[in-house]
Design a protein around this motif. Structure first.
Motif, mmCIF file in Angstrom:
data_model
loop_
_atom_site.group_PDB
_atom_site.id
_atom_site.type_symbol
_atom_site.label_atom_id
_atom_site.label_comp_id
_atom_site.label_asym_id
_atom_site.label_seq_id
_atom_site.Cartn_x
_atom_site.Cartn_y
_atom_site.Cartn_z
ATOM 1 N N ILE A 102 83.495 67.183 34.694
ATOM 2 C CA ILE A 102 82.819 66.064 34.746
ATOM 3 C C ILE A 102 81.537 66.171 35.898
ATOM 4 O O ILE A 102 81.725 66.875 36.812
ATOM 5 N N ALA A 103 80.285 65.984 35.575
ATOM 6 C CA ALA A 103 79.284 66.033 36.428
ATOM 7 C C ALA A 103 78.749 64.781 36.958
ATOM 8 O O ALA A 103 78.574 63.634 36.211
ATOM 9 N N LEU A 104 78.638 64.446 38.097
ATOM 10 C CA LEU A 104 77.952 63.241 38.841
ATOM 11 C C LEU A 104 76.570 63.702 39.206
ATOM 12 O O LEU A 104 76.266 64.186 40.203
ATOM 13 N N ALA A 105 75.611 63.416 38.125
ATOM 14 C CA ALA A 105 74.323 63.931 38.416
ATOM 15 C C ALA A 105 73.616 63.147 39.658
ATOM 16 O O ALA A 105 73.671 61.850 39.728
ATOM 17 N N ALA A 138 78.704 67.677 41.435
ATOM 18 C CA ALA A 138 77.350 66.723 41.643
ATOM 19 C C ALA A 138 76.180 67.715 41.744
ATOM 20 O O ALA A 138 75.624 67.769 42.768
ATOM 21 N N PRO A 139 76.056 68.079 40.763
ATOM 22 C CA PRO A 139 74.613 68.683 40.396
ATOM 23 C C PRO A 139 73.425 68.030 40.401
ATOM 24 O O PRO A 139 73.357 66.675 40.279
ATOM 25 N N TYR A 140 72.241 68.631 40.990
ATOM 26 C CA TYR A 140 70.830 67.843 40.888
ATOM 27 C C TYR A 140 70.437 67.807 39.459
ATOM 28 O O TYR A 140 70.611 68.700 38.721
ATOM 29 N N TRP A 141 70.032 66.983 39.033
ATOM 30 C CA TRP A 141 69.662 66.622 37.628
ATOM 31 C C TRP A 141 68.469 67.433 37.197
ATOM 32 O O TRP A 141 68.400 67.775 35.852
ATOM 33 N N ASP A 142 67.730 67.940 38.153
ATOM 34 C CA ASP A 142 66.193 68.668 37.938
ATOM 35 C C ASP A 142 66.645 69.879 38.110
ATOM 36 O O ASP A 142 65.733 70.963 37.930
ATOM 37 N N ASP A 143 68.035 70.515 38.287
ATOM 38 C CA ASP A 143 68.262 72.040 38.524
ATOM 39 C C ASP A 143 68.243 72.688 37.341
ATOM 40 O O ASP A 143 69.065 72.409 36.215
ATOM 41 N N PRO A 144 67.453 73.709 36.904
ATOM 42 C CA PRO A 144 67.296 74.272 35.622
ATOM 43 C C PRO A 144 68.428 75.298 35.296
ATOM 44 O O PRO A 144 68.731 75.720 34.154
ATOM 45 N N ALA A 145 69.221 75.504 36.309
ATOM 46 C CA ALA A 145 70.107 76.463 36.237
ATOM 47 C C ALA A 145 71.535 75.683 35.776
ATOM 48 O O ALA A 145 72.642 76.452 35.156
ATOM 49 N N VAL A 146 71.706 74.447 35.858
ATOM 50 C CA VAL A 146 72.927 73.801 35.400
ATOM 51 C C VAL A 146 73.076 73.833 33.886
ATOM 52 O O VAL A 146 72.202 73.583 33.033
ATOM 53 N N ASP A 147 74.161 74.097 33.412
ATOM 54 C CA ASP A 147 74.767 74.073 31.959
ATOM 55 C C ASP A 147 75.262 72.790 31.615
ATOM 56 O O ASP A 147 76.507 72.707 31.767
ATOM 57 N N TRP A 148 74.717 71.865 30.985
ATOM 58 C CA TRP A 148 75.060 70.535 30.965
ATOM 59 C C TRP A 148 75.918 70.293 29.730
ATOM 60 O O TRP A 148 76.857 69.485 29.737
ATOM 61 N N ALA A 149 75.864 71.321 29.054
ATOM 62 C CA ALA A 149 76.815 71.456 27.805
ATOM 63 C C ALA A 149 78.117 71.821 28.285
ATOM 64 O O ALA A 149 79.134 71.585 27.297
ATOM 65 N N GLY A 150 78.065 72.405 29.458
ATOM 66 C CA GLY A 150 79.808 72.956 29.837
ATOM 67 C C GLY A 150 80.571 71.590 30.494
ATOM 68 O O GLY A 150 81.706 71.921 30.840
ATOM 69 N N TYR A 151 79.963 70.337 30.293
ATOM 70 C CA TYR A 151 80.621 69.484 30.926
ATOM 71 C C TYR A 151 81.049 68.362 29.741
ATOM 72 O O TYR A 151 80.510 68.418 28.908
ATOM 73 N N ASP A 152 82.180 67.858 30.042
ATOM 74 C CA ASP A 152 82.698 66.923 28.891
ATOM 75 C C ASP A 152 82.099 65.483 29.235
ATOM 76 O O ASP A 152 81.812 64.773 28.133
ATOM 77 N N LEU A 153 81.599 65.009 30.447
ATOM 78 C CA LEU A 153 80.816 63.891 30.814
ATOM 79 C C LEU A 153 79.953 64.209 31.805
ATOM 80 O O LEU A 153 80.256 64.876 32.792
ATOM 81 N N VAL A 154 78.491 63.686 31.748
ATOM 82 C CA VAL A 154 77.620 63.810 32.636
ATOM 83 C C VAL A 154 77.473 62.098 32.958
ATOM 84 O O VAL A 154 77.047 61.374 32.114
ATOM 85 N N VAL A 155 77.705 61.799 34.269
ATOM 86 C CA VAL A 155 77.788 60.544 34.672
ATOM 87 C C VAL A 155 76.301 60.578 35.637
ATOM 88 O O VAL A 155 76.099 61.170 36.549
ATOM 89 N N SER A 200 73.218 59.283 41.109
ATOM 90 C CA SER A 200 72.136 58.926 42.091
ATOM 91 C C SER A 200 70.922 59.930 41.937
ATOM 92 O O SER A 200 70.591 60.336 42.955
ATOM 93 N N THR A 201 70.270 59.760 40.916
ATOM 94 C CA THR A 201 68.924 60.275 40.494
ATOM 95 C C THR A 201 68.038 59.607 41.155
ATOM 96 O O THR A 201 66.952 59.169 40.479
ATOM 97 N N TRP A 202 67.866 59.342 42.597
ATOM 98 C CA TRP A 202 66.976 58.381 43.234
ATOM 99 C C TRP A 202 65.788 58.700 43.105
ATOM 100 O O TRP A 202 64.962 58.018 43.992
ATOM 101 N N ASP A 203 65.250 59.885 42.706
ATOM 102 C CA ASP A 203 63.917 60.258 42.932
ATOM 103 C C ASP A 203 63.141 60.194 41.321
ATOM 104 O O ASP A 203 62.203 60.361 41.162
#
Length: 291
Positions: free
Chosen positions: A4-7, A37-54, A57-60
């Motif tokens: 689980i990723a909490l973006a 808790a990855p940063y939403w704009d981090d190009p290195a994150v493999d979002w497909a590797g998560y079962d769920l992205v919530v 707090s993408t507050w920018d």
């Protein structure tokens, strides 16, 4: 074991403003999930590797709306995204208030002024100007009818930056009864809070503001719950919502009206409602397929 990723957002050199994030990551890990808790704009994150992205707090995002919505579409195509990409895209533009009003939801009356369009500022009462894409009272200000020149300068600045403005009557009831935030999570009311007025006369639109002054727990009335449920029922694709915050103020008749419907990255205020952490954790696990 679900992943689980909490973006969230990159706070840079200062501490993150999301006080709830470490509590929620820890609770999910204690429950057996692999939570990050990855940063939403981090190009290195493999979002497909998560079962769920919530989206937590993408507050920018409101400063980078086009970039954010493009990320939402990419992430939503790779894995399950909460809330769904279609809902997030709809909710990032506050012109949704017009759609909800047309659907019969009691809302704060709102006019819109895109770049090149006239403002039509009120002449008989205080009013508020803010952008259709914004958060934390960014580019928001309150004016009296005698301050049209100052308000027009704000509109010109917003239009130069390509922003569409919202013009709303200032709801004086907020000075007496505050603004109420009803939080829903996993399909049920989680908790509610009340805060004082954010916008004061004379505060410049580009000044930093306290987003949640005097925040305190609140027990919602039957009328508030009815407006909140009516608003959520009118959301396109609303049956797929994991979370929602419904912000209400009193109209001149004393009845609650929708000020904002936050379906992107609402502050959960778990520090104010610690008993809600267990339910939030369980609902996220269920959404990830672990419930």
């Amino acid at each position: 074991m679900p992943r689980i990723a909490l973006a969230t957002y990159d706070p840079g050199a200062v501490p993150s403003r999301d006080a709830d994030l470490p509590l929620l990551v820890r609770a999910l890990r204690d429950a057996g999930a692999r939570a990050d808790a990855p940063y939403w704009d981090d190009p290195a994150v493999d979002w497909a590797g998560y079962d769920l992205v919530v989206i937590r707090s993408t507050w920018d995002y409101s400063w980078r709306a086009a970039e954010f919505t493009a990320w939402v579409e990419r992430a939503g195509a790779l894995t399950r995204l909460a809330n769904p990409a279609s809902v997030v895209r709809w909710n990032t533009d506050k012109r949704y208030l017009g759609e909800l009003a047309a659907a019969g939801v009691p809302t704060v009356p709102t006019r819109y002024a895109a770049p090149g369009e006239p403002a039509g500022l009120p002449a008989g009462h205080d009013f508020v100007i803010k952008p259709t894409s914004g958060a934390g009272a960014r580019f928001a200000a309150r004016y009296t009818p005698a301050e049209h020149d100052t308000a027009l300068r704000q509109l010109a600045r917003m239009h130069t930056e390509g922003l569409t403005a919202m013009v709303q009557p200032y709801m004086p009831g907020i000075d007496a009864t505050g603004e109420r935030a009803l939080q829903f999570f996993g399909g049920r009311l989680l908790h509610a809070s009340r805060k004082g007025a954010v916008l004061s006369l004379g505060t410049p639109y580009d000044a930093d503001k306290v987003a949640h002054p005097g925040l305190e727990p609140w027990r919602p009335t039957a009328a508030e719950l009815a407006v909140a449920e009516r608003a959520l029922a009118a959301v396109p694709g609303g049956s797929a919502l994991l979370y929602a915050r419904v912000d209400l103020v009193d109209g001149e008749d004393g009845a609650p009206r929708l000020m904002e419907l936050e379906l992107v990255e609402p502050n959960l205020f778990l520090w104010l409602h610690p008993g809600s952490l267990e339910h939030v954790t369980a609902a996220i696990l269920t959404a990830a397929g672990a419930g």
